[in-house]
Design an enzyme around this catalytic site. Structure first.
Site, PDB file in Angstrom:
ATOM      1  N   HIS A 162       0.854  -1.188   0.000  1.00 31.97           N
ATOM      2  CA  HIS A 162       0.000   0.000   0.000  1.00 31.97           C
ATOM      3  C   HIS A 162       0.893   1.242   0.000  1.00 31.97           C
ATOM      4  CE1 HIS A 162      -2.591   3.208   1.572  1.00 31.97           C
ATOM      5  NE2 HIS A 162      -3.536   2.577   0.900  1.00 31.97           N
TER       6      HIS A 162
ATOM      7  N   GLU B  69      -3.311   2.746  -7.363  1.00 31.17           N
ATOM      8  CA  GLU B  69      -3.643   3.881  -6.504  1.00 31.17           C
ATOM      9  C   GLU B  69      -2.562   4.945  -6.647  1.00 31.17           C
ATOM     10  OE1 GLU B  69      -6.181   2.852  -2.904  1.00 31.17           O
ATOM     11  OE2 GLU B  69      -4.263   1.904  -2.492  1.00 31.17           O
TER      12      GLU B  69
HETATM   13  P1  PGA Z   1      -9.034   7.123   0.064  1.00 29.26           P
HETATM   14  O1  PGA Z   1      -7.990   5.965   0.398  1.00 29.26           O
HETATM   15  O2  PGA Z   1     -10.176   6.517  -0.723  1.00 29.26           O
HETATM   16  O3  PGA Z   1      -9.470   7.631   1.405  1.00 29.26           O
HETATM   17  O4  PGA Z   1      -8.312   8.165  -0.751  1.00 29.26           O
HETATM   18  C1  PGA Z   1      -7.614   5.034  -0.585  1.00 29.26           C
HETATM   19  C2  PGA Z   1      -6.579   4.078  -0.066  1.00 29.26           C
HETATM   20  O5  PGA Z   1      -5.651   4.461   0.641  1.00 29.26           O
HETATM   21  O6  PGA Z   1      -6.655   2.872  -0.376  1.00 29.26           O
END
Ligand code: PGA
Length: 263
Positions: A97, A169
């Site tokens: 992550h 992400e």
């Molecule tokens: P968020 O987080 O939707 O609050 O931006 C996404 C994540 O860290 O997986």
């Protein structure tokens, strides 16, 4: 319609009691949604994992860990091993992550060791990838994603692809200061990821679900989920209320069905 994936990482929020009531409410609210059509997973804190697996049916909601050490045991103070997670009975392990990479300085090589270990222990393995803002500005997003995938999956064979998920992400899109990606930009990055997974694993690589995450909310979820290369949504803040997450899931599924109907 292909199977759609929805997941949420609870980060360092919610104590045990809050996690259990959240999971039970989410299970109840989504009970009528066919798990042939969607897979749903939640990634709570380590301390909530044992109670979480007992609180709900894992056919309805997979339970995942936010991180894992690659070694089974040893002198790794503060770490949690695959054997320990197996003992709890969780389904999934998330690796890499953005906060692990950027707050705790994990490298692609460390993520690779974790991916290999997680798969060897039979967990569904979710590798998160994404470029930083400066990498985007320098026009090297695709190269960064390719590097994260090539190193992250180094030594992994196509026999494992049914256990792998990827979340794209972009680092600049995550959390309270994040801005969501444009859906068209996210689609281009997903195309790059899928092409790279194809290169690494052959045609089996194309079966790997690729989820978009980063400031997904009720307003923008339809624009992401209706992109051809986006197979699911990985949601943070907008999913931490079970009622809101249920609404978001239903809205996104409806948008997908409407799109399929028009085609
Ligand atoms: P968020 O987080 O939707 O609050 O931006 C996404 C994540 O860290 O997986």
């Amino acid at each position: 319609m292909n199977k759609v994936y929805f997941g949420s990482n609870l980060k360092m929020y919610k104590n045990i009691a809050e996690t259990i009531s959240y999971l039970q409410e989410l299970q109840h609210k989504t009970a009528d949604l066919s798990r042939e059509e969607l897979s749903l997973f939640i990634i709570p804190s380590y301390t909530s994992l044992p109670s979480s697996v007992n609180a709900i049916k894992q056919q309805d909601i997979w339970i995942g860990a936010q991180n894992m050490c690659w070694e089974e045991q040893g002198q790794f103070t503060g770490e949690i091993s695959p054997i320990m997670l197996k003992e709890i009975g969780i389904d999934l392990v998330m690796i890499g992550h953005s906060e692990r990479r950027h707050v705790f300085n994990e490298t692609d090589y460390v993520e690779n060791k974790k991916v290999i270990s997680s798969l060897a222990h039979g967990f569904k393995t979710l590798l998160c990838v994404g470029e930083t803002e400066i990498q985007k500005e320098y026009g090297i997003s695709k190269e960064i994603l390719r590097e994260q995938l090539q190193i992250g999956f180094h030594g992994v064979t196509s026999a494992n692809t049914s256990k792998i998920l990827v979340a794209y992400e972009p680092v600049w899109s995550i959390g309270v200061n994040g801005k969501p990606a444009e859906a068209g930009y996210a689609e281009k990055m997903h195309e790059t990821i899928k092409a790279c997974l194809h290169e690494i694993f052959g045609k089996e690589g194309l079966q790997i679900p690729v989820l978009y995450g980063g400031s997904v909310n009720l307003k923008n979820c339809n624009s992401f989920i209706t992109q051809p290369s986006i197979d699911g949504l990985f949601v943070g803040r907008a999913a931490w209320n079970a009622d809101q997450f249920n609404i978001l899931i239903r809205q996104a599924l409806k948008a997908l069905k409407e799109k399929d109907h028009l085609q």
